[in-house]
Design an enzyme around this catalytic site. Structure first.
Site, PDB file in Angstrom:
ATOM      1  N   LYS A 187     -10.059   2.716  -4.969  1.00 37.05           N
ATOM      2  CA  LYS A 187      -9.897   4.173  -4.911  1.00 37.05           C
ATOM      3  C   LYS A 187      -8.453   4.547  -5.209  1.00 37.05           C
ATOM      4  O   LYS A 187      -7.543   4.255  -4.442  1.00 37.05           O
ATOM      5  CB  LYS A 187     -10.270   4.742  -3.542  1.00 37.05           C
ATOM      6  CG  LYS A 187     -10.414   6.278  -3.645  1.00 37.05           C
ATOM      7  CD  LYS A 187     -10.232   7.013  -2.349  1.00 37.05           C
ATOM      8  CE  LYS A 187      -8.841   7.509  -2.092  1.00 37.05           C
ATOM      9  NZ  LYS A 187      -8.306   8.506  -3.028  1.00 37.05           N
ATOM     10  N   GLY A 246      -0.272   2.970   1.639  1.00 39.12           N
ATOM     11  CA  GLY A 246      -0.132   4.420   1.786  1.00 39.12           C
ATOM     12  C   GLY A 246       0.635   4.751   3.046  1.00 39.12           C
ATOM     13  O   GLY A 246       1.406   3.925   3.556  1.00 39.12           O
ATOM     14  N   THR A 258       1.611   5.766   6.998  1.00 42.61           N
ATOM     15  CA  THR A 258       1.317   5.100   8.273  1.00 42.61           C
ATOM     16  C   THR A 258       0.176   5.787   9.016  1.00 42.61           C
ATOM     17  O   THR A 258      -0.684   5.124   9.599  1.00 42.61           O
ATOM     18  CB  THR A 258       2.599   5.041   9.125  1.00 42.61           C
ATOM     19  OG1 THR A 258       3.533   4.215   8.409  1.00 42.61           O
ATOM     20  CG2 THR A 258       2.348   4.442  10.489  1.00 42.61           C
ATOM     21  N   GLY A 261      -2.995   4.740   7.439  1.00 42.28           N
ATOM     22  CA  GLY A 261      -3.204   3.318   7.754  1.00 42.28           C
ATOM     23  C   GLY A 261      -3.772   3.151   9.150  1.00 42.28           C
ATOM     24  O   GLY A 261      -4.667   2.334   9.386  1.00 42.28           O
ATOM     25  N   GLU A 293      -0.119  -1.817   3.864  1.00 36.49           N
ATOM     26  CA  GLU A 293       1.262  -1.687   3.360  1.00 36.49           C
ATOM     27  C   GLU A 293       1.631  -0.226   3.555  1.00 36.49           C
ATOM     28  O   GLU A 293       1.136   0.643   2.833  1.00 36.49           O
ATOM     29  CB  GLU A 293       1.324  -2.048   1.859  1.00 36.49           C
ATOM     30  CG  GLU A 293       0.896  -3.460   1.523  1.00 36.49           C
ATOM     31  CD  GLU A 293       1.927  -4.507   1.896  1.00 36.49           C
ATOM     32  OE1 GLU A 293       3.026  -4.138   2.341  1.00 36.49           O
ATOM     33  OE2 GLU A 293       1.616  -5.699   1.773  1.00 36.49           O
ATOM     34  N   CYS A 341       8.236   3.054  -1.199  1.00 30.86           N
ATOM     35  CA  CYS A 341       8.113   2.705   0.220  1.00 30.86           C
ATOM     36  C   CYS A 341       9.379   2.037   0.725  1.00 30.86           C
ATOM     37  O   CYS A 341       9.752   2.193   1.875  1.00 30.86           O
ATOM     38  CB  CYS A 341       6.898   1.815   0.421  1.00 30.86           C
ATOM     39  SG  CYS A 341       6.897   0.377  -0.654  1.00 30.86           S
ATOM     40  N   GLU A 394       9.912   9.489   7.433  1.00 28.82           N
ATOM     41  CA  GLU A 394       9.960   9.177   6.007  1.00 28.82           C
ATOM     42  C   GLU A 394       9.881  10.485   5.205  1.00 28.82           C
ATOM     43  O   GLU A 394       9.013  11.316   5.457  1.00 28.82           O
ATOM     44  CB  GLU A 394       8.766   8.284   5.654  1.00 28.82           C
ATOM     45  CG  GLU A 394       8.817   7.758   4.235  1.00 28.82           C
ATOM     46  CD  GLU A 394       7.578   6.923   3.899  1.00 28.82           C
ATOM     47  OE1 GLU A 394       6.479   7.291   4.322  1.00 28.82           O
ATOM     48  OE2 GLU A 394       7.742   5.920   3.179  1.00 28.82           O
TER      49      GLU A 394
HETATM   50  P1  NAP Z   1      -1.607   8.545   1.861  1.00 26.32           P
HETATM   51  O1  NAP Z   1      -1.709  10.001   2.026  1.00 26.32           O
HETATM   52  O2  NAP Z   1      -1.729   7.691   3.072  1.00 26.32           O
HETATM   53  O3  NAP Z   1      -2.722   8.150   0.771  1.00 26.32           O
HETATM   54  C1  NAP Z   1      -2.873   6.839   0.293  1.00 26.32           C
HETATM   55  C2  NAP Z   1      -4.300   6.660  -0.179  1.00 26.32           C
HETATM   56  O4  NAP Z   1      -5.186   6.747   0.939  1.00 26.32           O
HETATM   57  C3  NAP Z   1      -4.755   7.742  -1.154  1.00 26.32           C
HETATM   58  O5  NAP Z   1      -5.627   7.177  -2.101  1.00 26.32           O
HETATM   59  C4  NAP Z   1      -5.492   8.691  -0.223  1.00 26.32           C
HETATM   60  O6  NAP Z   1      -6.399   9.550  -0.890  1.00 26.32           O
HETATM   61  C5  NAP Z   1      -6.193   7.723   0.686  1.00 26.32           C
HETATM   62  N1  NAP Z   1      -6.652   8.265   1.966  1.00 26.32           N
HETATM   63  C6  NAP Z   1      -6.221   9.382   2.598  1.00 26.32           C
HETATM   64  N2  NAP Z   1      -6.921   9.543   3.761  1.00 26.32           N
HETATM   65  C7  NAP Z   1      -7.791   8.512   3.855  1.00 26.32           C
HETATM   66  C8  NAP Z   1      -8.773   8.121   4.816  1.00 26.32           C
HETATM   67  N3  NAP Z   1      -9.002   8.820   5.928  1.00 26.32           N
HETATM   68  N4  NAP Z   1      -9.488   7.012   4.596  1.00 26.32           N
HETATM   69  C9  NAP Z   1      -9.281   6.267   3.489  1.00 26.32           C
HETATM   70  N5  NAP Z   1      -8.372   6.589   2.531  1.00 26.32           N
HETATM   71  C10 NAP Z   1      -7.620   7.693   2.719  1.00 26.32           C
HETATM   72  O7  NAP Z   1      -0.242   8.131   1.191  1.00 26.32           O
HETATM   73  P2  NAP Z   1       0.446   8.816  -0.083  1.00 26.32           P
HETATM   74  O8  NAP Z   1       1.063  10.084   0.356  1.00 26.32           O
HETATM   75  O9  NAP Z   1      -0.508   8.820  -1.223  1.00 26.32           O
HETATM   76  O10 NAP Z   1       1.562   7.733  -0.434  1.00 26.32           O
HETATM   77  C11 NAP Z   1       2.810   7.731   0.135  1.00 26.32           C
HETATM   78  C12 NAP Z   1       2.890   6.727   1.284  1.00 26.32           C
HETATM   79  O11 NAP Z   1       2.573   5.418   0.817  1.00 26.32           O
HETATM   80  C13 NAP Z   1       4.293   6.631   1.831  1.00 26.32           C
HETATM   81  O12 NAP Z   1       4.247   6.613   3.232  1.00 26.32           O
HETATM   82  C14 NAP Z   1       4.790   5.295   1.312  1.00 26.32           C
HETATM   83  O13 NAP Z   1       5.798   4.701   2.075  1.00 26.32           O
HETATM   84  C15 NAP Z   1       3.531   4.499   1.315  1.00 26.32           C
HETATM   85  N6  NAP Z   1       3.649   3.339   0.407  1.00 26.32           N
HETATM   86  C16 NAP Z   1       3.780   2.091   0.966  1.00 26.32           C
HETATM   87  C17 NAP Z   1       3.939   0.979   0.150  1.00 26.32           C
HETATM   88  C18 NAP Z   1       4.091  -0.399   0.742  1.00 26.32           C
HETATM   89  O14 NAP Z   1       3.901  -1.369   0.003  1.00 26.32           O
HETATM   90  N7  NAP Z   1       4.435  -0.545   2.017  1.00 26.32           N
HETATM   91  C19 NAP Z   1       3.965   1.134  -1.242  1.00 26.32           C
HETATM   92  C20 NAP Z   1       3.835   2.410  -1.769  1.00 26.32           C
HETATM   93  C21 NAP Z   1       3.671   3.505  -0.931  1.00 26.32           C
HETATM   94  P3  NAP Z   1      -5.870  11.006  -1.428  1.00 26.32           P
HETATM   95  O15 NAP Z   1      -5.236  10.749  -2.695  1.00 26.32           O
HETATM   96  O16 NAP Z   1      -7.074  11.830  -1.563  1.00 26.32           O
HETATM   97  O17 NAP Z   1      -4.945  11.530  -0.386  1.00 26.32           O
END
Ligand code: NAP
Length: 499
Positions: A180, A237, A239, A242, A259, A293, A394
């Protein structure tokens, strides 16, 4: 509305080997450099997630995949790598259009995605089953078997690299995958899905091995996580998301790898090579416009060096070239989406409310060239304490907070005073100090005199609220397998209860 030429990706999802328009709601994906709509992509419905999961379970159980010897399974990864290389320019341009990132960066990410498939193929070809030492008249063996169906959920910041980082080891592990992409950036994952479908077809493998399921996380992502056939979820994505996924996984007693976010310290000791540290600190936070991240978003400078270092840093940051990702000299490209730019701007406003001094940036860039894009100037803040919300939360944008420290104890205390533990940078000529500090910092990755360098051979992941589990390295494949132990009796002696 005007359409960008990048809208070459058909509005179709990949559902159990079939390309067709999703039955869910349409969502527009926008070029953040211009604000123009790139494409409309229909989400899949929950019933289609069901269909994809059933197709994946069939494919994973099909002897044509499940019984394939590792070196033959590896052919899918090699072929995918070749196809990525052949489409490299298209994938890079697509990712630049969809995420806003500079082309120089997306080209490197595409090359790294091909490298990930190749490295994982080689790891698979050379992986060995372990014969374990035994303590009796039997031989014991520990085998690694596929989990079955793996859900892979990714954010919007580096789709091609994060997709490869999950797809390559999950497929190498003998699984089928439900991928996804983020709702804001589905195009690269769909394009990658086309390449992998082609490789699957050429090699005569089961069609349901990969599904690419666009849609909202709370609907499509949630359906993947909760589906009874999903045996593992690998998530990158935020925290909070997650944690939600971990709760759902706990109910099923399903393994997850997470992650998550970060608020990484980047540390300049008094003896650092100043030019190197200046470049590294800037690259660490402002490359990818801070949407990384591991972005080094909290800068700790030795008190005696603070004024001169931060003064020079601000001069250099003001010279960074802000522009569209397609311009060859751009260093700071637009943020992924106007809504995200507004969220970054709101964080900076809140920082002002907390008493921050804005040393540079702190606004959208002036001028017509930036009017329609999701731009935000690289920003350096000072005058805050590490306990402020700005230092604890963050921001995921081009915002650096400059802090000082007085001695190693004070440094370690402040740097570790964070819920996150993803990465850290240390700039010093004193290798003993670097070694001491690196071991005391709560972080999954510590860079010394470098930053944001990644090797596929080296495990990656976070501590504390930054995540669970590790990706990459030879062991990366094992995260997508179940371990089974076999005992093979070799003795002719009667068993304990034999007559
Ligand atoms: P996010 O809002 O958590 O979304 C990540 C993914 O999860 C998206 O595909 C999102 O769909 C999906 N999602 C949202 N709610 C969900 C649920 N209830 N169940 C299953 N999936 C769900 O994060 P983001 O804003 O896209 O990305 C930024 C974050 O990612 C930052 O916190 C960053 O630090 C972190 N990140 C971490 C790493 C690492 O390796 N540690 C690498 C890159 C990014 P939608 O698109 O519809 O929201």
């Amino acid at each position: 509305m005007l359409r960008s030429p990048a809208a070459a990706v058909p509005d179709e999802a990949l559902i159990a080997g079939q390309w067709r328009r999703g039955a869910g709601a349409p969502a527009e994906t926008v070029d953040p450099a211009t604000g123009l709509v790139l494409a409309t992509v229909h989400a899949v419905s929950v019933a289609e997630v069901d269909e994809a999961a059933e197709g994946a379970a069939r494919a994973a159980a099909d002897p044509a995949w499940r019984s394939l010897l590792p070196h033959l399974r590896a052919r899918l990864l090699h072929r995918t790598a070749d196809l990525i290389d052949e489409s490299a320019e298209h994938l890079a341009a697509l990712q630049t259009a969809d995420t806003g990132k500079a082309l120089t960066e997306t080209r490197a990410l595409v090359a790294s995605a091909a490298g990930t498939f190749r490295y994982t193929a080689a790891a698979l070809e050379t992986a060995e089953e372990a014969i374990t030492p035994s303590r009796g008249d039997y031989v014991t063996m520990s085998r690694y078997e596929p989990i079955g169906v793996v859900g892979a959920i990714n954010p919007w910041n580096s789709p091609v690299a994060s997709d490869a980082q999950k797809l390559a080891p999950a497929l190498a592990g003998g699984n089928a995958v439900l991928l996804k992409p983020a709702e804001w950036t589905p195009l690269v994952s769909l394009a990658l899905g086309r390449l992998i479908t082609r490789a699957i077809g050429e090699l005569g493998l089961p069609a349901g091995l990969l599904s690419v399921l666009p849609g909202r996380g709370s609907v499509v992502g949630d359906a993947i996580v909760r589906h009874p056939l999903t045996g593992k979820v690998t998530f990158t994505g935020g925290t909070d998301t997650g944690r939600t996924i971990a709760h759902a996984a706990a109910e099923k007693l399903m393994p997850v790898s997470l992650e998550l976010g970060g608020k990484s310290p980047t540390i300049v000791l008094a003896d650092a090579d100043i030019e190197q540290a200046l470049a590294g600190v800037m690259f660490g936070i402002f490359s990818s416009s801070g949407q990384s991240c591991v972005a080094g978003s909290r800068l700790f400078v030795a008190r005696e060096l603070y004024d001169s270092f931060v003064g020079r840093l601000v001069e250099r940051v003001e010279e960074l070239r802000v522009g569209p990702g397609t311009a060859p000299d751009t260093q700071v490209a637009p943020l992924v989406h106007h809504k995200h730019r507004d969220s970054v701007a709101a964080h900076v406003e809140r920082a002002r409310g907390e008493g921050a001094r804005v040393l540079c940036g702190g606004s959208v860039p002036p001028g017509d060239a930036y009017r329609d894009g999701a731009y935000y100037l690289p920003t350096v803040l000072a005058g805050l304490d590490n306990t402020s919300l700005t230092c604890q939360e963050e921001i995921f944008g081009p915002v650096l907070v400059a802090l000082d420290f007085d001695g190693e104890e004070d440094l370690v205390r402040q740097a570790n005073d964070s819920v996150y533990g993803l990465a850290c940078g240390i700039w010093t000529r004193d290798h003993r100090a670097a070694w001491r500090i690196a071991r005391r910092i709560d972080a999954g990755t510590v860079w010394i005199n470098t930053y944001k360098q990644f090797s596929i051979t080296t495990p990656f992941g976070g501590l504390k609220d930054s995540g669970l589990g590790r990706e990459k390295s030879r062991d990366g494949i094992r995260a997508y397998q179940r371990q089974k132990s076999l005992y093979w009796g070799t003795s002719d002696a009667p068993l304990p209860w034999a007559n």
